[in-house]
Design a protein around this motif. Structure first.
Motif, PDB file in Angstrom:
ATOM      1  N   LEU A 176      24.658  57.490   5.304  1.00 11.38           N
ATOM      2  CA  LEU A 176      26.110  57.377   5.209  1.00 11.38           C
ATOM      3  C   LEU A 176      26.581  56.439   6.304  1.00 11.38           C
ATOM      4  O   LEU A 176      26.142  56.553   7.456  1.00 11.38           O
ATOM      5  CB  LEU A 176      26.765  58.753   5.395  1.00 11.38           C
ATOM      6  CG  LEU A 176      28.277  58.763   5.647  1.00 11.38           C
ATOM      7  CD1 LEU A 176      29.041  58.468   4.356  1.00 11.38           C
ATOM      8  CD2 LEU A 176      28.729  60.111   6.226  1.00 11.38           C
ATOM      9  N   ILE A 177      27.463  55.511   5.968  1.00 13.25           N
ATOM     10  CA  ILE A 177      28.122  54.677   6.968  1.00 13.25           C
ATOM     11  C   ILE A 177      29.597  55.043   6.952  1.00 13.25           C
ATOM     12  O   ILE A 177      30.276  54.931   5.925  1.00 13.25           O
ATOM     13  CB  ILE A 177      27.934  53.181   6.674  1.00 13.25           C
ATOM     14  CG1 ILE A 177      26.444  52.835   6.703  1.00 13.25           C
ATOM     15  CG2 ILE A 177      28.691  52.337   7.692  1.00 13.25           C
ATOM     16  CD1 ILE A 177      26.130  51.414   6.276  1.00 13.25           C
ATOM     17  N   TYR A 178      30.073  55.526   8.090  1.00 19.66           N
ATOM     18  CA  TYR A 178      31.444  56.051   8.188  1.00 19.66           C
ATOM     19  C   TYR A 178      31.899  55.891   9.634  1.00 19.66           C
ATOM     20  O   TYR A 178      31.169  56.238  10.563  1.00 19.66           O
ATOM     21  CB  TYR A 178      31.455  57.522   7.776  1.00 19.66           C
ATOM     22  CG  TYR A 178      32.790  58.213   7.862  1.00 19.66           C
ATOM     23  CD1 TYR A 178      33.796  57.957   6.940  1.00 19.66           C
ATOM     24  CD2 TYR A 178      33.040  59.142   8.872  1.00 19.66           C
ATOM     25  CE1 TYR A 178      35.016  58.611   7.003  1.00 19.66           C
ATOM     26  CE2 TYR A 178      34.257  59.805   8.943  1.00 19.66           C
ATOM     27  CZ  TYR A 178      35.249  59.529   8.007  1.00 19.66           C
ATOM     28  OH  TYR A 178      36.451  60.170   8.086  1.00 19.66           O
ATOM     29  N   GLY A 179      33.098  55.342   9.804  1.00 15.38           N
ATOM     30  CA  GLY A 179      33.597  55.145  11.163  1.00 15.38           C
ATOM     31  C   GLY A 179      32.711  54.224  11.974  1.00 15.38           C
ATOM     32  O   GLY A 179      32.488  54.458  13.172  1.00 15.38           O
ATOM     33  N   ASN A 180      32.189  53.179  11.337  1.00 16.45           N
ATOM     34  CA  ASN A 180      31.328  52.198  12.004  1.00 16.45           C
ATOM     35  C   ASN A 180      30.063  52.810  12.588  1.00 16.45           C
ATOM     36  O   ASN A 180      29.499  52.307  13.564  1.00 16.45           O
ATOM     37  CB  ASN A 180      32.095  51.461  13.106  1.00 16.45           C
ATOM     38  CG  ASN A 180      33.272  50.671  12.570  1.00 16.45           C
ATOM     39  OD1 ASN A 180      33.151  50.008  11.538  1.00 16.45           O
ATOM     40  ND2 ASN A 180      34.405  50.751  13.244  1.00 16.45           N
ATOM     41  N   LYS A 181      29.621  53.920  11.994  1.00 20.21           N
ATOM     42  CA  LYS A 181      28.409  54.570  12.464  1.00 20.21           C
ATOM     43  C   LYS A 181      27.550  54.946  11.264  1.00 20.21           C
ATOM     44  O   LYS A 181      28.066  55.329  10.217  1.00 20.21           O
ATOM     45  CB  LYS A 181      28.743  55.829  13.272  1.00 20.21           C
ATOM     46  CG  LYS A 181      27.540  56.514  13.893  1.00 20.21           C
ATOM     47  CD  LYS A 181      27.972  57.665  14.792  1.00 20.21           C
ATOM     48  CE  LYS A 181      26.770  58.358  15.410  1.00 20.21           C
ATOM     49  NZ  LYS A 181      27.183  59.488  16.302  1.00 20.21           N
ATOM     50  N   GLU A 182      26.242  54.814  11.414  1.00 20.79           N
ATOM     51  CA  GLU A 182      25.324  55.163  10.341  1.00 20.79           C
ATOM     52  C   GLU A 182      24.688  56.524  10.612  1.00 20.79           C
ATOM     53  O   GLU A 182      24.216  56.796  11.717  1.00 20.79           O
ATOM     54  CB  GLU A 182      24.222  54.112  10.188  1.00 20.79           C
ATOM     55  CG  GLU A 182      23.287  54.409   9.020  1.00 20.79           C
ATOM     56  CD  GLU A 182      22.263  53.314   8.768  1.00 20.79           C
ATOM     57  OE1 GLU A 182      21.514  53.430   7.781  1.00 20.79           O
ATOM     58  OE2 GLU A 182      22.225  52.345   9.566  1.00 20.79           O
ATOM     59  N   TYR A 183      24.683  57.369   9.596  1.00 25.01           N
ATOM     60  CA  TYR A 183      24.077  58.694   9.682  1.00 25.01           C
ATOM     61  C   TYR A 183      22.934  58.771   8.678  1.00 25.01           C
ATOM     62  O   TYR A 183      23.121  58.489   7.493  1.00 25.01           O
ATOM     63  CB  TYR A 183      25.095  59.784   9.356  1.00 25.01           C
ATOM     64  CG  TYR A 183      26.315  59.807  10.244  1.00 25.01           C
ATOM     65  CD1 TYR A 183      26.361  60.610  11.372  1.00 25.01           C
ATOM     66  CD2 TYR A 183      27.420  59.010   9.945  1.00 25.01           C
ATOM     67  CE1 TYR A 183      27.495  60.644  12.186  1.00 25.01           C
ATOM     68  CE2 TYR A 183      28.547  59.034  10.753  1.00 25.01           C
ATOM     69  CZ  TYR A 183      28.574  59.850  11.870  1.00 25.01           C
ATOM     70  OH  TYR A 183      29.705  59.871  12.667  1.00 25.01           O
ATOM     71  N   LYS A 184      21.751  59.139   9.135  1.00 24.32           N
ATOM     72  CA  LYS A 184      20.612  59.336   8.246  1.00 24.32           C
ATOM     73  C   LYS A 184      20.727  60.718   7.597  1.00 24.32           C
ATOM     74  O   LYS A 184      21.000  61.715   8.273  1.00 24.32           O
ATOM     75  CB  LYS A 184      19.306  59.208   9.015  1.00 24.32           C
ATOM     76  CG  LYS A 184      19.083  57.819   9.611  1.00 24.32           C
ATOM     77  CD  LYS A 184      18.954  56.748   8.530  1.00 24.32           C
ATOM     78  CE  LYS A 184      18.640  55.397   9.131  1.00 24.32           C
ATOM     79  NZ  LYS A 184      18.559  54.329   8.089  1.00 24.32           N
TER      80      LYS A 184
END
Length: 289
Positions: A65-73
């Motif tokens: 997920l890319i959300y708020g300029n951050k990527e989450y695996k």
């Protein structure tokens, strides 16, 4: 309502596009779309400026997920809960195609609810230990969309509130847990002390000294455990007891303030109105009618 099964090159999906009643749309947290998919090929989904909140759980596979300029695996058992007004994208991994169950929903105060979730430590992405509870809610809502019940939207609302409650509960679990059971027990003792001695003068310094606990640790950890800072909890307890006295005694408002640990009548009235939205005298009149 559109209940459709889609077979495509990228994914196989089952979804319901739901249209709530006018009342539910304006007054309730309401369903917009619910569905599940099994990715057939790597692909990316992107959205922004969508008046919606999205929850989904990864039931198998992995992605990001890319959300708020951050990527989450993301992996099996991970959940996401995001505000879709902001830009977001999610994509399945190439070697471990995922399956998802998702719910899009919206309603009055959802922005404030999400802000509360975030302030409690809730993250856009987290690993759940309550996966079955989330999937049960998902299946209950999916079943309700095809119900003929005249109270269908209220029942969906109830399930969505259950989803939010579960998310709020897990948001606390995303904060670093207590590592010392004795300290956790001490915080319960502090809460019980406030519940009993709310009429006395209580300060952080006093509690820190009485329970041999650093006041900065106390401030942070009390809120983590009980959802409110110490002073806010103390005020809540005092106002609750003041309401009982206003309703069930003939004590003067000034005396009630004193009985609840707020000796200055103006301060008592100001705090009471801030919490309840009306002055103590108005509250008494309304509830004694």
């Amino acid at each position: 309502m559109d209940n459709s099964l889609f077979y495509g090159d990228l994914a196989t999906s089952k979804r319901v596009i739901y249209t709530p009643s006018k009342f539910a749309h304006s007054q309730l947290i309401h369903l917009q779309e619910i569905g599940e998919l099994q990715a057939q090929k790597p692909h990316i989904s992107q959205r922004e400026n969508l008046s919606s909140f999205l929850f989904f759980i990864v039931t198998s596979g992995s992605g990001s997920l890319i959300y708020g300029n951050k990527e989450y695996k993301l992996h099996t058992g991970d959940c996401i809960f995001i505000d879709c007004h902001k830009a977001y994208s999610h994509l399945t991994s190439a070697n471990d195609l995922w399956s998802l169950k998702w719910i899009h929903f919206y309603g009055p105060n959802m922005t404030a609810i999400y802000e509360k979730y975030a302030s409690r430590g809730g993250l856009p992405c987290f690993h759940t230990v309550k996966g079955q509870a989330y999937t049960n809610i998902y299946h209950d809502i999916f079943t309700l969309t095809d119900s003929n019940s005249t109270s269908r939207d209220m029942k969906i609302y109830e399930k969505l509130v259950g989803l939010l409650t579960l998310l709020m509960e897990e948001s606390h679990n995303q904060i670093k847990p207590f590592s010392d059971n004795n300290k956790k027990r001490n915080l319960q003792n502090i809460k019980e002390y406030i519940d009993t001695h709310y009429a006395d003068k209580i300060t952080l310094e006093q509690l820190s000294s009485k329970y041999y606990i650093n006041k900065y640790y106390l401030t942070r950890s009390f809120k983590d455990q009980f959802g409110l800072p110490v002073n806010s909890y103390l005020i809540q307890v005092r106002v609750t007891h003041a309401k009982q006295l206003l309703r069930f005694t003939e004590l003067s408002i000034e005396k009630i303030g004193q009985e609840c640990g707020m000796n200055d009548a103006n301060y008592f009235s100001r705090i009471f109105k801030k919490i309840e939205g009306i002055a103590p005298g108005e509250y008494r009149k309304m509830w004694k009618m």
